[in-house]
Structure formats: structure tokens, C-alpha cells
Motif scaffolding. Structure first.
Motif, PDB file in Angstrom:
ATOM      1  N   ARG B  35      94.104  46.993 106.945  1.00 54.81           N
ATOM      2  CA  ARG B  35      93.681  48.381 107.321  1.00 54.81           C
ATOM      3  C   ARG B  35      93.538  49.289 106.405  1.00 54.81           C
ATOM      4  O   ARG B  35      92.511  50.086 106.193  1.00 54.81           O
ATOM      5  CB  ARG B  35      94.876  48.894 108.256  1.00 54.81           C
ATOM      6  CG  ARG B  35      94.595  50.184 108.750  1.00 54.81           C
ATOM      7  CD  ARG B  35      95.855  50.750 109.709  1.00 54.81           C
ATOM      8  NE  ARG B  35      96.042  49.540 111.001  1.00 54.81           N
ATOM      9  CZ  ARG B  35      94.897  49.745 111.981  1.00 54.81           C
ATOM     10  NH1 ARG B  35      94.037  50.705 112.127  1.00 54.81           N
ATOM     11  NH2 ARG B  35      95.168  48.838 112.800  1.00 54.81           N
ATOM     12  N   GLN B  36      94.726  49.284 105.173  1.00 54.19           N
ATOM     13  CA  GLN B  36      94.707  50.179 104.193  1.00 54.19           C
ATOM     14  C   GLN B  36      93.303  50.133 103.309  1.00 54.19           C
ATOM     15  O   GLN B  36      92.789  51.115 102.999  1.00 54.19           O
ATOM     16  CB  GLN B  36      95.798  49.986 103.167  1.00 54.19           C
ATOM     17  CG  GLN B  36      97.070  50.400 103.890  1.00 54.19           C
ATOM     18  CD  GLN B  36      97.831  49.262 104.685  1.00 54.19           C
ATOM     19  OE1 GLN B  36      97.061  48.296 105.295  1.00 54.19           O
ATOM     20  NE2 GLN B  36      99.166  49.200 104.760  1.00 54.19           N
ATOM     21  N   THR B  39      90.168  51.415 105.019  1.00 51.26           N
ATOM     22  CA  THR B  39      90.342  52.922 104.705  1.00 51.26           C
ATOM     23  C   THR B  39      89.962  53.417 103.103  1.00 51.26           C
ATOM     24  O   THR B  39      89.058  54.146 103.310  1.00 51.26           O
ATOM     25  CB  THR B  39      91.680  53.305 104.962  1.00 51.26           C
ATOM     26  OG1 THR B  39      91.997  52.934 106.051  1.00 51.26           O
ATOM     27  CG2 THR B  39      91.925  54.898 104.719  1.00 51.26           C
ATOM     28  N   THR B  43      86.332  55.316 102.600  1.00 46.63           N
ATOM     29  CA  THR B  43      86.257  56.518 102.107  1.00 46.63           C
ATOM     30  C   THR B  43      85.460  56.583 100.854  1.00 46.63           C
ATOM     31  O   THR B  43      84.884  57.462 100.313  1.00 46.63           O
ATOM     32  CB  THR B  43      88.010  56.995 101.702  1.00 46.63           C
ATOM     33  OG1 THR B  43      88.341  56.839 103.152  1.00 46.63           O
ATOM     34  CG2 THR B  43      87.782  58.336 101.266  1.00 46.63           C
ATOM     35  N   LYS B  61      94.269  59.974 101.958  1.00 46.59           N
ATOM     36  CA  LYS B  61      95.479  60.398 102.763  1.00 46.59           C
ATOM     37  C   LYS B  61      95.237  61.196 103.665  1.00 46.59           C
ATOM     38  O   LYS B  61      96.131  61.511 104.723  1.00 46.59           O
ATOM     39  CB  LYS B  61      96.193  61.398 101.608  1.00 46.59           C
ATOM     40  CG  LYS B  61      97.306  60.472 100.858  1.00 46.59           C
ATOM     41  CD  LYS B  61      98.171  61.323  99.898  1.00 46.59           C
ATOM     42  CE  LYS B  61      99.319  60.594  99.214  1.00 46.59           C
ATOM     43  NZ  LYS B  61     100.036  59.805  99.811  1.00 46.59           N
ATOM     44  N   GLN B  62      94.167  61.851 103.834  1.00 44.37           N
ATOM     45  CA  GLN B  62      93.766  62.547 104.906  1.00 44.37           C
ATOM     46  C   GLN B  62      93.501  61.921 106.426  1.00 44.37           C
ATOM     47  O   GLN B  62      93.472  61.971 107.371  1.00 44.37           O
ATOM     48  CB  GLN B  62      92.333  63.541 104.976  1.00 44.37           C
ATOM     49  CG  GLN B  62      92.682  64.437 103.696  1.00 44.37           C
ATOM     50  CD  GLN B  62      91.429  65.451 103.608  1.00 44.37           C
ATOM     51  OE1 GLN B  62      90.624  65.309 104.511  1.00 44.37           O
ATOM     52  NE2 GLN B  62      91.590  66.308 102.220  1.00 44.37           N
ATOM     53  N   VAL B  63      93.264  60.576 106.018  1.00 44.85           N
ATOM     54  CA  VAL B  63      92.945  59.420 107.003  1.00 44.85           C
ATOM     55  C   VAL B  63      94.491  58.591 107.400  1.00 44.85           C
ATOM     56  O   VAL B  63      94.654  58.649 108.319  1.00 44.85           O
ATOM     57  CB  VAL B  63      91.966  58.146 106.579  1.00 44.85           C
ATOM     58  CG1 VAL B  63      91.974  57.331 107.889  1.00 44.85           C
ATOM     59  CG2 VAL B  63      90.598  58.852 106.297  1.00 44.85           C
ATOM     60  N   ASN B  64      94.951  58.343 106.325  1.00 41.06           N
ATOM     61  CA  ASN B  64      96.191  57.676 106.366  1.00 41.06           C
ATOM     62  C   ASN B  64      97.332  58.046 105.228  1.00 41.06           C
ATOM     63  O   ASN B  64      97.181  57.704 103.979  1.00 41.06           O
ATOM     64  CB  ASN B  64      96.042  56.415 106.259  1.00 41.06           C
ATOM     65  CG  ASN B  64      97.269  55.499 106.448  1.00 41.06           C
ATOM     66  OD1 ASN B  64      98.415  56.097 106.175  1.00 41.06           O
ATOM     67  ND2 ASN B  64      97.295  54.186 106.537  1.00 41.06           N
ATOM     68  N   ARG B  66      99.791  57.556 104.613  1.00 43.65           N
ATOM     69  CA  ARG B  66     101.124  56.678 103.850  1.00 43.65           C
ATOM     70  C   ARG B  66     100.592  55.931 102.959  1.00 43.65           C
ATOM     71  O   ARG B  66     101.334  55.251 102.029  1.00 43.65           O
ATOM     72  CB  ARG B  66     101.713  55.876 105.105  1.00 43.65           C
ATOM     73  CG  ARG B  66     101.953  56.679 106.331  1.00 43.65           C
ATOM     74  CD  ARG B  66     103.235  55.948 107.209  1.00 43.65           C
ATOM     75  NE  ARG B  66     104.058  55.229 106.092  1.00 43.65           N
ATOM     76  CZ  ARG B  66     104.750  54.131 106.159  1.00 43.65           C
ATOM     77  NH1 ARG B  66     104.571  53.421 107.324  1.00 43.65           N
ATOM     78  NH2 ARG B  66     105.555  53.553 105.293  1.00 43.65           N
ATOM     79  N   ILE B  67      99.293  55.840 102.539  1.00 56.66           N
ATOM     80  CA  ILE B  67      98.598  54.878 101.450  1.00 56.66           C
ATOM     81  C   ILE B  67      99.188  55.641 100.204  1.00 56.66           C
ATOM     82  O   ILE B  67      98.876  56.919 100.036  1.00 56.66           O
ATOM     83  CB  ILE B  67      97.149  54.746 101.764  1.00 56.66           C
ATOM     84  CG1 ILE B  67      96.834  53.964 103.075  1.00 56.66           C
ATOM     85  CG2 ILE B  67      96.611  54.265 100.453  1.00 56.66           C
ATOM     86  CD1 ILE B  67      95.373  54.027 103.215  1.00 56.66           C
TER      87      ILE B  67
END
Lengths: 171, 171
Positions: B35-36, B39, B43, B61-64, B66-67
Motif C-alpha cells: 500500500r505504501q 501511494t 504521488t 503524508k496528505q494521503v497517508n 503514517r508514511i
DNA sequence: CCGAAAATGAAAACAGTTTTCGTAATCCAG
DNA sequence: CTGGATTACGAAAACTGTTTTCATTTTCGG
């Protein structure tokens, strides 16, 4: 093509001239003359090529082992500011400093096999860059051209190549 | 001269193509789809220009949120290894990554006033480099040419110039 | 699903460089 | 000459961008 001679003799007069120019610079800026700075620049100007901070410090320590990184870095910054020395980065993460060259401006060929760095200058190349910039309404202040590859017939290079011993260094 | 169009439309098909090519690469290497990574590459390929790690991480970071840095760095290395992305260093100490270009190889003009980076390609320049290398028995693997200066008529640039607000960035 | 292999994220490590801080050297004014 | 403000020094800590470590979680072929 004007390849820069690699093993030009070190001209002691030229070195003294640069030392004097640096002394001038120091005075103009109202800074002080110190034993350490003198040692560092005397050492630097008597080396040739593209010197890393570590290489310079090692040499300097043979004269005065108490001199440390901080002073070498600080002195190199002054040398760059005085325009007597240029800082270059070839992509291996270390800054290299260049104090002598036979031509004002030059470009570099970097052999990825033996790590050797050659200097060259070509007026057509310079002119072509200027005309490309002109076409794009761009004004060039300075440029950097580096050719990475292999020297085909240098002894040292071929020897290392044979040993499969490539120079990690550049990029 | 083949100046690279700066505001070419982002082609969603091209992006999907690159995502697929990366998926292929991952599979060929026996790595796993995560998943990461998805993303990050989604991006990245939807950004244009010369992206720094920090810029990319901010977007990601706007999507996830925690990355973190580690995964972004690791993914960028994979992208470079897959040859879908090139790493560049313009001398300000940060690596920048370039995923799109209209031409295979190109050089750069960097405006020191506004920080804009233009891409260009010129066959005569390439040929001239080759012939200079040939003369010196040098075989070019790759090269880098960067022209640092000022764009003379870009609005953004002139505006910043007027404010004495030069872009620190490049070298 | 199981389980080996690989990926993640936080934090520590790292390399090169810069800064800090207490001490020492320089050098100009008197 | 010296006094004293100024600058430089060296060791160590700090910093920056990047890489690695390590415990935990996720992926995916069998």
C-alpha cells in the motif's frame, strides 16, 4: 581542444604569489594572520588536483598535528571567498577544492575506472552553450560540464580495471 | 534546440503506464506490492519537475500521514533502480528526483533568481562532447551539463528579482 | 490460511560539514 | 612595548540529508 597538462611543474613563484594574494585578502577583510592558516594554505597550494578536505587535513597534520577539521574547513571557505580556490562536487558526497589550473575555466572528464579527473576546455563548446542560452532568453553566469566514463588507454586505469578494482568515488 | 515544454499536460495514461512498469519491476525482482509503495509512486508520478524527498514526503503524508522518510527513500531507490526515475544533484545538498521528461536525455538551465529549472537537449552539443572525448581517448558513459544563470524574461523570476528575493536553492 | 520472505516506521546511526564554547593568539592604540 | 578588544583555535557537540537497525506487520505462493 586545450587539454590541461596534468604534470605541469609546480611553480614555486606562482605558489608564493597566491600566498601573497591570500594575505592581502585577509588584511583587506580585517582578519588576522595565523600560523595555522599559513600552514594550511601553504600545504594546499603545493598540492595539485582536486583535493578533498580529508586529503588536505592529512597533509596538514604532517606539519602540525594539532590542526583539526574545523580550521581546515574555515580556511577553505576563506580561500573560496577570496576566489583563489574553487569548490567542486562530483557527486560522491565530498567537496573537492581546486587551487591551480592552467586555464581560467575548464570542464572535467572523470574516469569511473581509475578515479582520475582530467580537465579540458573547448571554445566551440562554450560558444554553443552561449547560443543555446540566448535562444532561450537565458543568461549564463557559470556552468558545469562533467563527462563520466573511462579513459581508454591510461596505464593506471587499465591496471586497476584488470584487477576489477574500480574507483568507487564519483557518483 | 529542443526545449522541453514546461507545462505539458499531465497524461494520466502515461502515469498509469509508469505505475504498471514499476509493478512489473517489483514482480521481476520478487519484491512485494505494498500500500505504501503504491501511494508513494502514485504521488510521485503525478508531480512534475525535480522533486526533493521532502517535497514528496509532504505530498505523500496528505494521503497517508503514517508514511515516513525511510519508506520514501527506499521507494525512490527502487524507482531509480528500475530506471523509471533519475536522481539529480544540483549542488544544494539535496537529491532531486525526476520521473517525467519528453526527451530521454537532457541537460538543465537553472535560474538562480527564481529557482526554476529548464530542460533542454541539443544534438550538436552531444556530438561535440563525443568528439572531444574521442580526441582524448575517453569513452563517455554519461554526462552532466548545467547552466546556472538567470532567465531574462520569465514573469515569476522578474517579480522575485524586483523584491531582491533570490532563490537560495541551487548551489 | 500458514509461514517464510519482505516491508514498514521509529529511532538510532552515519558521513560530511558547521557551530559552539572556553581558551589562546593576534595586533592596534596608547 | 604592553593592554585589551578582536579574532582564531581546537575539541566536541550540533546539524543535515540519508541510511541502517530492529521489532513488528504485511504480503503472497503453496
Amino acid at each position: 581542444m586545450v587539454p590541461v597538462k596534468k604534470f605541469r611543474e609546480l611553480d614555486e613563484n606562482l605558489v608564493r604569489q597566491k600566498e601573497a594574494a591570500f594575505a592581502d585578502f585577509i588584511q583587506r577583510k580585517g582578519l588576522k594572520t595565523t600560523r595555522q592558516r599559513n600552514t594550511i594554505i601553504a600545504t594546499f597550494f603545493r598540492l595539485r588536483g582536486h583535493i578533498s578536505v580529508e586529503e588536505l587535513l592529512n597533509q596538514v597534520k604532517q606539519v602540525n598535528p594539532r590542526i583539526g577539521y574545523a580550521t581546515v574547513y574555515r580556511t577553505l571557505h576563506l580561500l573560496v571567498e577570496s576566489a583563489l580556490v574553487e569548490e567542486r562536487r562530483f557527486g560522491d558526497g565530498l567537496a573537492r577544492y581546486e587551487g591551480h589550473s592552467d586555464v581560467e575555466h575548464h570542464d572535467h572528464m572523470i574516469c569511473l575506472e581509475c578515479g582520475e579527473i582530467f580537465e579540458f576546455f573547448n571554445p566551440r563548446l562554450e560558444a554553443l552553450q552561449e547560443s543555446l542560452a540566448e535562444e532561450n532568453n537565458f543568461q549564463i553566469f557559470r556552468h558545469r560540464l562533467e563527462l563520466y566514463g573511462a579513459c581508454k588507454d591510461k596505464d593506471a586505469c587499465q591496471k586497476r580495471k584488470a584487477r576489477g578494482n574500480t574507483a568507487a568515488g564519483a557518483e
